[in-house]
Design a protein around this motif. Structure first.
Motif: not given
Length: 79
Positions: A58-79
């Motif tokens: 559960a902790e691993t899934a939470w961390a992976q989901d957080l990393a995906r959301r942060l990556a998408r946010r970074a992509d939106r900010t950069a693009g």
């Protein structure tokens, strides 16, 4: 120490009039630093795991989901 380059690579270095010795020195320094940092990262991770334990599924899934959301946010900010 002698370093040998394949003929095609040697020809390109010569054609570009590149300072082969300087380039090779920099490449070796970069590789040594990369390996040192990787080793230090592995040591740090081992220390963290010893201190807090291995995350459960559960902790691993939470961390992976957080990393995906942060990556998408970074992509939106950069693009």
């Amino acid at each position: 120490m002698q370093v040998y380059l394949p003929e095609d690579l040697y020809a390109e270095v010569k054609a570009e009039n590149l300072p082969a010795s300087e380039l090779l020195q920099k490449a070796v320094r970069v590789e040594l630093k990369r390996r040192r940092l990787a080793r230090e990262g592995e040591e740090y991770l081992a220390e963290l795991l010893a201190e807090v334990g291995t995350p459960d599924a559960a902790e691993t899934a939470w961390a992976q989901d957080l990393a995906r959301r942060l990556a998408r946010r970074a992509d939106r900010t950069a693009g």
